[in-house]
Design an enzyme around this catalytic site. Structure first.
Site, PDB file in Angstrom:
ATOM      1  N   LYS A 135       1.803  95.319   4.281  1.00 37.19           N
ATOM      2  CA  LYS A 135       3.138  95.370   3.735  1.00 37.19           C
ATOM      3  C   LYS A 135       3.576  96.786   4.150  1.00 37.19           C
ATOM      4  O   LYS A 135       3.344  97.834   3.674  1.00 37.19           O
ATOM      5  CB  LYS A 135       3.043  95.339   2.251  1.00 37.19           C
ATOM      6  CG  LYS A 135       4.188  95.918   1.433  1.00 37.19           C
ATOM      7  CD  LYS A 135       5.631  95.570   1.491  1.00 37.19           C
ATOM      8  CE  LYS A 135       6.507  96.358   0.892  1.00 37.19           C
ATOM      9  NZ  LYS A 135       7.125  97.365   1.777  1.00 37.19           N
ATOM     10  N   GLU A 162      -4.000 106.803  -0.852  1.00 31.13           N
ATOM     11  CA  GLU A 162      -3.865 108.363  -0.159  1.00 31.13           C
ATOM     12  C   GLU A 162      -2.470 108.529  -0.577  1.00 31.13           C
ATOM     13  O   GLU A 162      -1.406 107.795  -0.003  1.00 31.13           O
ATOM     14  CB  GLU A 162      -3.759 107.821   1.430  1.00 31.13           C
ATOM     15  CG  GLU A 162      -5.004 107.479   1.836  1.00 31.13           C
ATOM     16  CD  GLU A 162      -6.006 108.401   1.922  1.00 31.13           C
ATOM     17  OE1 GLU A 162      -5.669 109.787   1.624  1.00 31.13           O
ATOM     18  OE2 GLU A 162      -7.330 108.348   2.240  1.00 31.13           O
ATOM     19  N   CYS A 171       2.491 114.076   4.538  1.00 35.91           N
ATOM     20  CA  CYS A 171       1.727 114.277   3.048  1.00 35.91           C
ATOM     21  C   CYS A 171       0.931 115.449   3.251  1.00 35.91           C
ATOM     22  O   CYS A 171       0.810 116.155   2.112  1.00 35.91           O
ATOM     23  CB  CYS A 171       0.624 112.999   2.880  1.00 35.91           C
ATOM     24  SG  CYS A 171      -0.211 112.818   4.403  1.00 35.91           S
ATOM     25  N   GLU A 185       6.674 117.739  -4.829  1.00 35.41           N
ATOM     26  CA  GLU A 185       6.647 117.201  -3.485  1.00 35.41           C
ATOM     27  C   GLU A 185       8.198 116.914  -2.852  1.00 35.41           C
ATOM     28  O   GLU A 185       8.770 116.137  -3.668  1.00 35.41           O
ATOM     29  CB  GLU A 185       5.679 115.933  -2.768  1.00 35.41           C
ATOM     30  CG  GLU A 185       5.740 115.610  -1.652  1.00 35.41           C
ATOM     31  CD  GLU A 185       4.958 114.507  -1.461  1.00 35.41           C
ATOM     32  OE1 GLU A 185       5.079 113.369  -1.949  1.00 35.41           O
ATOM     33  OE2 GLU A 185       4.105 114.284  -0.378  1.00 35.41           O
TER      34      GLU A 185
HETATM   35  P1  NDP Z   1       6.544 104.933  -1.518  1.00 38.35           P
HETATM   36  O1  NDP Z   1       5.495 105.188  -2.480  1.00 38.35           O
HETATM   37  O2  NDP Z   1       7.862 104.844  -1.951  1.00 38.35           O
HETATM   38  O3  NDP Z   1       6.169 103.560  -0.765  1.00 38.35           O
HETATM   39  C1  NDP Z   1       4.863 103.401  -0.023  1.00 38.35           C
HETATM   40  C2  NDP Z   1       4.755 102.091   0.094  1.00 38.35           C
HETATM   41  O4  NDP Z   1       4.758 101.259  -1.191  1.00 38.35           O
HETATM   42  C3  NDP Z   1       6.017 101.424   0.780  1.00 38.35           C
HETATM   43  O5  NDP Z   1       5.403 100.187   1.610  1.00 38.35           O
HETATM   44  C4  NDP Z   1       6.660 100.856  -0.328  1.00 38.35           C
HETATM   45  O6  NDP Z   1       7.522  99.802  -0.052  1.00 38.35           O
HETATM   46  C5  NDP Z   1       5.498 100.349  -1.432  1.00 38.35           C
HETATM   47  N1  NDP Z   1       5.704  99.775  -2.674  1.00 38.35           N
HETATM   48  C6  NDP Z   1       6.860 100.400  -3.493  1.00 38.35           C
HETATM   49  N2  NDP Z   1       6.838  99.707  -4.731  1.00 38.35           N
HETATM   50  C7  NDP Z   1       5.925  98.976  -4.553  1.00 38.35           C
HETATM   51  C8  NDP Z   1       5.385  98.182  -5.785  1.00 38.35           C
HETATM   52  N3  NDP Z   1       5.812  98.070  -6.895  1.00 38.35           N
HETATM   53  N4  NDP Z   1       4.146  97.517  -5.279  1.00 38.35           N
HETATM   54  C9  NDP Z   1       3.696  97.619  -4.180  1.00 38.35           C
HETATM   55  N5  NDP Z   1       4.226  98.280  -2.921  1.00 38.35           N
HETATM   56  C10 NDP Z   1       5.071  98.860  -3.193  1.00 38.35           C
HETATM   57  O7  NDP Z   1       6.410 106.112  -0.466  1.00 38.35           O
HETATM   58  P2  NDP Z   1       7.164 106.380   0.812  1.00 38.35           P
HETATM   59  O8  NDP Z   1       7.309 105.180   1.711  1.00 38.35           O
HETATM   60  O9  NDP Z   1       8.598 106.951   0.414  1.00 38.35           O
HETATM   61  O10 NDP Z   1       6.207 107.376   1.641  1.00 38.35           O
HETATM   62  C11 NDP Z   1       6.316 108.736   1.231  1.00 38.35           C
HETATM   63  C12 NDP Z   1       5.076 109.365   0.380  1.00 38.35           C
HETATM   64  O11 NDP Z   1       3.877 108.770   0.966  1.00 38.35           O
HETATM   65  C13 NDP Z   1       4.967 110.604   0.006  1.00 38.35           C
HETATM   66  O12 NDP Z   1       4.765 110.843  -1.083  1.00 38.35           O
HETATM   67  C14 NDP Z   1       3.984 111.092   0.950  1.00 38.35           C
HETATM   68  O13 NDP Z   1       3.250 112.221   0.505  1.00 38.35           O
HETATM   69  C15 NDP Z   1       2.980 109.841   1.028  1.00 38.35           C
HETATM   70  N6  NDP Z   1       1.953 110.045   2.032  1.00 38.35           N
HETATM   71  C16 NDP Z   1       0.705 110.047   1.678  1.00 38.35           C
HETATM   72  C17 NDP Z   1       0.115 110.097   2.767  1.00 38.35           C
HETATM   73  C18 NDP Z   1      -1.498 110.449   2.607  1.00 38.35           C
HETATM   74  O14 NDP Z   1      -2.483 109.936   3.587  1.00 38.35           O
HETATM   75  N7  NDP Z   1      -2.225 110.773   1.476  1.00 38.35           N
HETATM   76  C19 NDP Z   1       0.599 109.867   4.007  1.00 38.35           C
HETATM   77  C20 NDP Z   1       1.812 109.751   4.286  1.00 38.35           C
HETATM   78  C21 NDP Z   1       2.635 109.914   3.145  1.00 38.35           C
HETATM   79  P3  NDP Z   1       9.038  99.904   0.088  1.00 38.35           P
HETATM   80  O15 NDP Z   1       9.454 100.861   1.093  1.00 38.35           O
HETATM   81  O16 NDP Z   1       9.671  98.654   0.480  1.00 38.35           O
HETATM   82  O17 NDP Z   1       9.469 100.502  -1.101  1.00 38.35           O
END
Ligand code: NDP
Length: 496
Positions: free
Chosen positions: A179, A254, A288, A389
């Site tokens: 997803k 992550e 991140c 963040e």
């Molecule tokens: P989000 O947490 O908003 O979303 C991550 C994923 O989760 C997306 O595919 C999102 O879908 C999905 N999602 C949202 N709601 C749900 C739910 N209820 N159930 C299941 N899946 C869900 O993160 P972002 O996409 O905004 O990415 C940025 C974040 O990711 C930052 O905090 C960053 O630090 C972190 N990150 C961490 C990394 C690591 O390796 N530690 C690497 C890169 C980023 P949808 O987009 O449709 O809402």
């Protein structure tokens, strides 16, 4: 007349499919500030179809009975196909997330190495023979895949972060439903097609696009999903893990970070300036591992900030596809608003804006979602811009007095993803590396990753590790097999 947007379809059970409801989501180009493509807006029915396809594939003889060596070779084959298509896939990523082509193309050319590395591990997953204390028992362990893995990924580096899950999950013999983020799904759909071309049986790799709020629960709580591997924000991660926990599923997370990049007064200053820039302005701060808290020893603070501001001021904003662009737009309109809100918060908290602090102007920037590289000085470690963040090109410079003060300030944070240390003293580097509460510590470098080295967070930055040999353990479970070599089976009423 409006131009018809290019449509990309999901891959489910080896077929290209639209959503059950026939609806689409617009995908936006952050540089143009407008829609450029569409992906299916899936529903829980689509999740059901994708998970069922993945479970059927998991149970199929084509996948279940494949030898580990043959599984490894499929991963090597897909690595070759990714290499072949690296440029095309990188261009799709840039259209979707606005990050520099140079960055995304670099990632795409590196991604094949994960499939080669984990392909090589596929036939080295070994159980053991256990010398138990029981007479006449032959006891051994089997290392087995979990089943269907739900891989949930964010928008900033869709294919790299997917790969960290997918290569290990497939090498271990699982099947996967991906997803991707609603904001940057296109490259994942094109990528998923390569697995069939490489010879993976249909249903081993599947995708569902759509809004997390609409399909997330259906995926995370599906009885046939054995594990959720999530990369994203900590708030979403916590709620995903709670739901998965209710259903007793394996989870790895992550999550975000607010990493300290620490510059001591004996550091090679020009290198440290570059390291600070790499930490926050590469990828417009949307990583991140952003070194968004720059801790600078008070004795060199003025000289350091002056050089830093001069370097950052020279960064060229522009079209992310152009080779000479240093800083692209942020990925979403919503993210632009969030970053600008934090800049206001920094000002209202009393920090000094030494550079940037708003939206840049310039015809070459068009309607893109740009934010100026922004540097705040005079930041106190308790301020929100030092603790939360931001995920944008906003740097907080925090002074420190000595090593103890640096450690205290660096660790005084809910996150623990990464840290940087700039010093010429090896003993200090070793002391700092031992005491920093972070899953990765870089000394005199920043933002380096490899398929061979474990990556993951301490504290609120996550659970589990990706990359490196141990990462495959996240996708395996252990079975203990007991075979009696005795002649009979005595007293059935006692534990043996
Ligand atoms: P989000 O947490 O908003 O979303 C991550 C994923 O989760 C997306 O595919 C999102 O879908 C999905 N999602 C949202 N709601 C749900 C739910 N209820 N159930 C299941 N899946 C869900 O993160 P972002 O996409 O905004 O990415 C940025 C974040 O990711 C930052 O905090 C960053 O630090 C972190 N990150 C961490 C990394 C690591 O390796 N530690 C690497 C890169 C980023 P949808 O987009 O449709 O809402």
């Amino acid at each position: 007349m409006t131009e018809r947007l290019e449509q990309f379809r999901n891959v489910v059970g080896g077929k290209r499919v639209e959503s059950a409801g026939g609806q689409w989501i617009d995908s936006h180009d952050p540089y143009a500030g407008s829609a450029w493509a569409q992906v299916p807006r899936c529903t829980p029915d689509d999740v059901e179809a994708a998970v069922t396809a993945a479970r059927n594939a998991f149970e199929s003889p084509e996948w279940r009975d494949i030898t580990p060596s043959a599984r490894g070779k499929l991963l090597w084959k897909v690595a070759d196909l990714i290499e072949r298509d690296a440029e095309r896939l990188a261009r799709l990523e840039v259209r979707d997330n606005g990050k520099l082509f140079a960055e995304m193309h670099g990632q795409l050319r590196y991604i094949p190495e994960w499939y080669r590395y984990f392909g090589g591990l596929a036939d080295k997953i070994e159980g053991s023979v256990i010398p138990t204390d029981k007479a006449q028992i032959f006891n051994y362990t089997l290392r087995e895949p979990l089943g269907v893995v739900a891989a949930i990924t964010p928008w900033n580096s869709p294919l790299l972060l997917l790969t960290w899950k997918l290569a290990a999950a497939l090498a271990a013999g699982n099947t996967v439903v991906i997803k991707p983020s609603e904001h940057a799904s296109v490259s994942t759909l094109a990528f998923a097609e390569l697995f069939e071309e490489a010879g993976f049986p249909p249903g081993v790799v599947n995708t569902v696009t759509g809004f997390g709020a609409e399909i997330g629960d259906a995926l995370v709580t599906h009885p046939k999903v054995a594990k959720v591997a999530f990369t994203g924000g900590d708030a979403t991660g916590a709620s995903v893990a709670a739901k998965a926990g209710e259903h007793i599923k394996h989870v790895s997370l992550e999550l975000g970070g607010k990493s300290a990049n620490i510059v001591f007064d004996d550091a090679p200053i020009d290198d440290a300036v570059r390291g600070a820039i790499a930490g926050i302005f590469a990828a417009s701060g949307q990583t991140c591992i952003a070194g968004s808290r720059l801790l600078v020893q008070r004795s060199i603070q003025d000289e350091f900030v002056e050089k830093l501001v001069a370097f950052a001021r020279s960064a060229k904003l522009g079209n992310p596809m152009d080779e000479d662009t240093n800083v692209g737009p942020v990925t979403t309109r919503q993210q632009l608003d969030t970053v600008l809100k934090y800049i206001d918060i920094g000002r209202s908290e009393g920090a000094t804006c030494a550079l940037g602090g708003g939206r840049p102007e310039g015809t070459e920037l068009g309607d893109g979602w740009f934010v100026e590289p922004t540097i705040f000085t005079g930041v106190d470690n308790d301020m929100r811009i030092a603790q939360e963040e931001i995920f944008g090109p906003v740097l907080s410079v925090i002074p420190f007095d000595d090593e103890a003060d640096a450690l205290k300030k660096a660790n005084q944070i809910a996150y623990g993803l990464a840290a940087g240390v700039w010093t010429q003293s090896m003993p200090r580097a070793i002391r700092m590396a031992a005491r920093l509460e972070a899953g990765t510590v870089w000394v005199n470098t920043y933002r380096a990753v490899s398929y061979t080295s474990p990556f993951g967070g301490y504290k609120r930055s996550g659970l589990g590790r990706e990359s490196g040999q141990k990462a495959i353990e996240e996708y395996l479970q252990t079975k203990s097999v007991w075979i009696s070599c005795a002649d009979g089976f005595s007293n059935p009423f006692v534990l043996r």
